[in-house]
Scaffold this motif. Structure first.
Motif, PDB file in Angstrom:
ATOM      1  N   ASN A 164       0.812  -1.217   0.000  1.00  0.00           N
ATOM      2  CA  ASN A 164       0.000   0.000   0.000  1.00  0.00           C
ATOM      3  C   ASN A 164       0.846   1.268   0.000  1.00  0.00           C
ATOM      4  O   ASN A 164       0.390   2.322  -0.429  1.00  0.00           O
ATOM      5  N   ASN A 165       2.051   1.167   0.523  1.00  0.00           N
ATOM      6  CA  ASN A 165       2.947   2.319   0.556  1.00  0.00           C
ATOM      7  C   ASN A 165       4.384   1.826   0.520  1.00  0.00           C
ATOM      8  O   ASN A 165       4.634   0.619   0.426  1.00  0.00           O
ATOM      9  N   ARG A 166       5.325   2.747   0.580  1.00  0.00           N
ATOM     10  CA  ARG A 166       6.732   2.415   0.363  1.00  0.00           C
ATOM     11  C   ARG A 166       7.553   2.435   1.645  1.00  0.00           C
ATOM     12  O   ARG A 166       8.779   2.558   1.601  1.00  0.00           O
ATOM     13  N   ILE A 167       6.876   2.285   2.773  1.00  0.00           N
ATOM     14  CA  ILE A 167       7.549   2.209   4.067  1.00  0.00           C
ATOM     15  C   ILE A 167       7.798   0.746   4.393  1.00  0.00           C
ATOM     16  O   ILE A 167       6.860  -0.059   4.451  1.00  0.00           O
ATOM     17  N   VAL A 168       9.053   0.400   4.600  1.00  0.00           N
ATOM     18  CA  VAL A 168       9.437  -0.969   4.945  1.00  0.00           C
ATOM     19  C   VAL A 168       9.995  -0.969   6.367  1.00  0.00           C
ATOM     20  O   VAL A 168      10.850  -0.146   6.705  1.00  0.00           O
ATOM     21  N   ILE A 169       9.501  -1.870   7.197  1.00  0.00           N
ATOM     22  CA  ILE A 169      10.092  -2.064   8.521  1.00  0.00           C
ATOM     23  C   ILE A 169      11.241  -3.046   8.366  1.00  0.00           C
ATOM     24  O   ILE A 169      11.040  -4.210   8.023  1.00  0.00           O
ATOM     25  N   ALA A 170      12.448  -2.547   8.566  1.00  0.00           N
ATOM     26  CA  ALA A 170      13.641  -3.362   8.356  1.00  0.00           C
ATOM     27  C   ALA A 170      13.732  -4.479   9.388  1.00  0.00           C
ATOM     28  O   ALA A 170      13.234  -4.344  10.512  1.00  0.00           O
ATOM     29  N   PRO A 171      14.374  -5.593   9.032  1.00  0.00           N
ATOM     30  CA  PRO A 171      14.571  -6.668  10.009  1.00  0.00           C
ATOM     31  C   PRO A 171      15.490  -6.214  11.130  1.00  0.00           C
ATOM     32  O   PRO A 171      16.558  -5.657  10.873  1.00  0.00           O
ATOM     33  N   MET A 172      15.044  -6.425  12.372  1.00  0.00           N
ATOM     34  CA  MET A 172      15.813  -5.986  13.541  1.00  0.00           C
ATOM     35  C   MET A 172      15.897  -7.129  14.546  1.00  0.00           C
ATOM     36  O   MET A 172      14.879  -7.582  15.073  1.00  0.00           O
ATOM     37  N   CYS A 173      17.113  -7.608  14.803  1.00  0.00           N
ATOM     38  CA  CYS A 173      17.314  -8.728  15.716  1.00  0.00           C
ATOM     39  C   CYS A 173      16.831  -8.370  17.120  1.00  0.00           C
ATOM     40  O   CYS A 173      17.124  -7.288  17.632  1.00  0.00           O
TER      41      CYS A 173
ATOM     42  N   ALA B  65      21.034   1.138 -12.343  1.00  0.00           N
ATOM     43  CA  ALA B  65      21.613   0.044 -13.124  1.00  0.00           C
ATOM     44  C   ALA B  65      20.684  -1.152 -13.278  1.00  0.00           C
ATOM     45  O   ALA B  65      20.994  -2.072 -14.042  1.00  0.00           O
ATOM     46  N   ILE B  66      19.552  -1.182 -12.554  1.00  0.00           N
ATOM     47  CA  ILE B  66      18.648  -2.332 -12.611  1.00  0.00           C
ATOM     48  C   ILE B  66      17.213  -1.838 -12.764  1.00  0.00           C
ATOM     49  O   ILE B  66      16.903  -0.677 -12.511  1.00  0.00           O
ATOM     50  N   ASP B  67      16.323  -2.750 -13.146  1.00  0.00           N
ATOM     51  CA  ASP B  67      14.933  -2.375 -13.365  1.00  0.00           C
ATOM     52  C   ASP B  67      13.998  -3.024 -12.350  1.00  0.00           C
ATOM     53  O   ASP B  67      12.816  -3.247 -12.622  1.00  0.00           O
ATOM     54  N   ILE B  68      14.512  -3.356 -11.181  1.00  0.00           N
ATOM     55  CA  ILE B  68      13.688  -3.863 -10.082  1.00  0.00           C
ATOM     56  C   ILE B  68      13.779  -2.878  -8.926  1.00  0.00           C
ATOM     57  O   ILE B  68      14.707  -2.074  -8.867  1.00  0.00           O
ATOM     58  N   PRO B  69      12.819  -2.913  -7.994  1.00  0.00           N
ATOM     59  CA  PRO B  69      12.819  -1.937  -6.903  1.00  0.00           C
ATOM     60  C   PRO B  69      14.061  -2.031  -6.021  1.00  0.00           C
ATOM     61  O   PRO B  69      14.618  -3.108  -5.795  1.00  0.00           O
ATOM     62  N   VAL B  70      14.456  -0.868  -5.528  1.00  0.00           N
ATOM     63  CA  VAL B  70      15.588  -0.753  -4.617  1.00  0.00           C
ATOM     64  C   VAL B  70      15.088  -0.133  -3.317  1.00  0.00           C
ATOM     65  O   VAL B  70      14.370   0.877  -3.331  1.00  0.00           O
ATOM     66  N   ILE B  71      15.473  -0.742  -2.198  1.00  0.00           N
ATOM     67  CA  ILE B  71      15.129  -0.220  -0.876  1.00  0.00           C
ATOM     68  C   ILE B  71      16.332   0.534  -0.335  1.00  0.00           C
ATOM     69  O   ILE B  71      17.442   0.002  -0.290  1.00  0.00           O
ATOM     70  N   GLY B  72      16.112   1.778   0.078  1.00  0.00           N
ATOM     71  CA  GLY B  72      17.174   2.604   0.633  1.00  0.00           C
ATOM     72  C   GLY B  72      17.063   2.727   2.136  1.00  0.00           C
ATOM     73  O   GLY B  72      15.966   2.678   2.706  1.00  0.00           O
ATOM     74  N   VAL B  73      18.208   2.903   2.781  1.00  0.00           N
ATOM     75  CA  VAL B  73      18.267   3.007   4.236  1.00  0.00           C
ATOM     76  C   VAL B  73      19.319   4.046   4.621  1.00  0.00           C
ATOM     77  O   VAL B  73      20.008   4.591   3.770  1.00  0.00           O
ATOM     78  N   GLY B  74      19.461   4.278   5.922  1.00  0.00           N
ATOM     79  CA  GLY B  74      20.576   5.077   6.410  1.00  0.00           C
ATOM     80  C   GLY B  74      20.205   6.256   7.265  1.00  0.00           C
ATOM     81  O   GLY B  74      20.172   7.392   6.787  1.00  0.00           O
ATOM     82  N   LEU B  75      19.873   6.013   8.534  1.00  0.00           N
ATOM     83  CA  LEU B  75      19.556   7.076   9.486  1.00  0.00           C
ATOM     84  C   LEU B  75      18.420   7.975   8.996  1.00  0.00           C
ATOM     85  O   LEU B  75      18.422   9.186   9.229  1.00  0.00           O
TER      86      LEU B  75
ATOM     87  N   ILE C 107      11.671   2.908   1.273  1.00  0.00           N
ATOM     88  CA  ILE C 107      12.532   3.342   2.364  1.00  0.00           C
ATOM     89  C   ILE C 107      12.326   2.409   3.555  1.00  0.00           C
ATOM     90  O   ILE C 107      11.190   2.187   3.985  1.00  0.00           O
ATOM     91  N   ALA C 108      13.424   1.874   4.064  1.00  0.00           N
ATOM     92  CA  ALA C 108      13.366   0.985   5.222  1.00  0.00           C
ATOM     93  C   ALA C 108      13.757   1.741   6.488  1.00  0.00           C
ATOM     94  O   ALA C 108      14.722   2.502   6.494  1.00  0.00           O
ATOM     95  N   LEU C 109      13.001   1.501   7.539  1.00  0.00           N
ATOM     96  CA  LEU C 109      13.234   2.121   8.839  1.00  0.00           C
ATOM     97  C   LEU C 109      13.495   1.048   9.870  1.00  0.00           C
ATOM     98  O   LEU C 109      12.818   0.013   9.887  1.00  0.00           O
ATOM     99  N   GLY C 110      14.456   1.288  10.739  1.00  0.00           N
ATOM    100  CA  GLY C 110      14.764   0.364  11.818  1.00  0.00           C
ATOM    101  C   GLY C 110      14.516   1.004  13.169  1.00  0.00           C
ATOM    102  O   GLY C 110      13.429   0.916  13.732  1.00  0.00           O
ATOM    103  N   ARG C 111      15.536   1.687  13.681  1.00  0.00           N
ATOM    104  CA  ARG C 111      15.418   2.294  15.007  1.00  0.00           C
ATOM    105  C   ARG C 111      14.246   3.263  15.099  1.00  0.00           C
ATOM    106  O   ARG C 111      13.613   3.386  16.144  1.00  0.00           O
ATOM    107  N   ALA C 112      13.976   3.978  14.011  1.00  0.00           N
ATOM    108  CA  ALA C 112      12.868   4.937  14.045  1.00  0.00           C
ATOM    109  C   ALA C 112      11.544   4.245  14.340  1.00  0.00           C
ATOM    110  O   ALA C 112      10.667   4.812  15.018  1.00  0.00           O
TER     111      ALA C 112
END
Length: 367
Positions: A16-25, A294-304, A323-328
């Motif tokens: 539904n949207n482009r917010i990804v909850i990143a895997p967090m141990c 360089a590619i034609d598939i989706p890319v997930i970006g991260v970084g604070l 966009i993937a979010l972890g600590r946030a």
């Protein structure tokens, strides 16, 4: 419409949207089995309105755990325990669920946060024998790995496929292969940690061989409606190590094989030798942007990335597709609600909570 709250498809899975909850141990499993903590933790995040929730790094073998408290998916009791949580989430949330499948390689047998030590020494009873492409320890004093034989490599490939089937059986929608942060696949990719002279070492083609074999095995193990993506470290931040140019070639090879997305992170191979860039919001987005071109598939970006406008800007500037979010997300499990209010988006809110939204909430397209 906000870019962050526009729909997107990865493989055959619609978000539904482009917010990804990143895997967090969470380091809260018992013999690899999910516990009540995972029910609370994942249940809360599943109410967040994000587009995708990826369950933490999950070991495909006992030997491949980062710590003794890691989640696992190599046996039936583990499948049952995690399946119970997935079914509970499904009753109240429509959010697609992913899981990150992992083998820690030479980073295995590390201490859990609750152990209160920085490294498990070779004689520590909490540790176990570890493996890697070459007999090089992750940090000084850690348990030295033995170099994997060809037969052992074959067994690990099969273990990834078996874990993928278990994930499919409990209703997971997305599998993310963990080839980042110094874990086994990353160790094979990087010439810093891979000093082999056989078919798995030396040339880029050889160093990519294990990752591509695992991807192929997992794709064969699941149906086409399951998206299979990968997380990579775009660079070791070490001279002579794995770098962006090699990451682009790996991403292109994976895209040609039907990879659903590339989740772009960085570092983690050697905490002593890596030279980190300034840790500013979006500091890893340039790597995602270069791979995206360089590619034609989706890319997930991260970084604070912690604020809605940072995520929105990253998408509008074509630095990433999601966009993937972890600590946030740990700090604010309702981050997507607040982002929808700020950016004018719409999120899924369970009926039990919808009446509790503040007066004047602007997320008018609540679903």
């Amino acid at each position: 419409m906000s870019s962050l709250f526009s729909p997107v498809t990865i493989g055959h899975v619609s978000l539904n949207n482009r917010i990804v909850i990143a895997p967090m141990c969470q380091f809260s499993a018992t013999e690899g089995r999910a516990t009540d903590w995972h029910m609370m933790h994942l249940g809360s995040l599943a109410m967040s309105g994000a587009g995708l929730l990826i369950i933490e790094s999950t070991a495909v073998t006992a030997q491949g755990r980062i710590t003794h408290a890691d989640l696992g998916l190599w046996n039936q009791p583990q499948e049952t325990a995690l399946g119970n949580i997935v079914r509970a989430i499904r009753r109240y949330s429509k959010m697609p669920l992913g899981i990150q499948l992992s083998h820690a390689g030479r980073k295995a047998a590390s201490p859990a946060p609750s152990d209160g030590v920085e490294v498990l020494f070779p004689n520590d009873p909490r540790g176990w024998p570890v493996v890697a492409p070459s007999p090089l320890a992750f940090v000084q004093g850690a348990i030295a790995p033995h170099a994997l034989s060809g037969e052992e490599i074959d067994d690990i490939v099969l273990s990834f496929a078996a874990a993928a089937r278990r994930a499919a059986d409990i209703g997971i929608n997305v599998i993310e292969l963990h080839a980042a942060h110094g874990f086994l696949m990353h160790e094979f990719l990087s010439p810093v940690s891979n000093q082999r002279t056989d078919a798995y070492g030396g040339s880029l083609e050889n160093r990519m061989r294990l990752t591509l074999r695992i991807f192929d095995a997992v794709k064969r193990a699941v149906k086409d409606d399951m998206a299979v993506g990968i997380r990579i470290s775009a660079t070791d931040w070490i001279d002579g190590g794995w770098d962006l140019s090699q990451s682009i070639l790996l991403s292109q090879a994976l895209a040609a094989k039907g990879c659903a997305y590339v989740h772009v992170s960085g570092g983690g191979l050697d905490p002593v030798r890596q030279a980190l860039p300034p840790l500013v919001p979006g500091y890893q987005l340039p790597y995602a942007a270069a791979i995206k071109k360089a590619i034609d598939i989706p890319v997930i970006g991260v970084g604070l990335i912690t604020r809605p406008q940072q995520a929105e800007t990253a998408l509008q500037e074509n630095n990433a597709d999601l966009i993937a979010l972890g600590r946030a997300m740990l700090y604010d499990p309702r981050w997507p609600w607040h982002a929808a209010d700020e950016l004018g988006g719409g999120v899924n809110v369970p009926v039990q909570l919808a009446e509790g939204l503040p007066h004047g909430f602007k997320g008018s397209r609540l679903k």
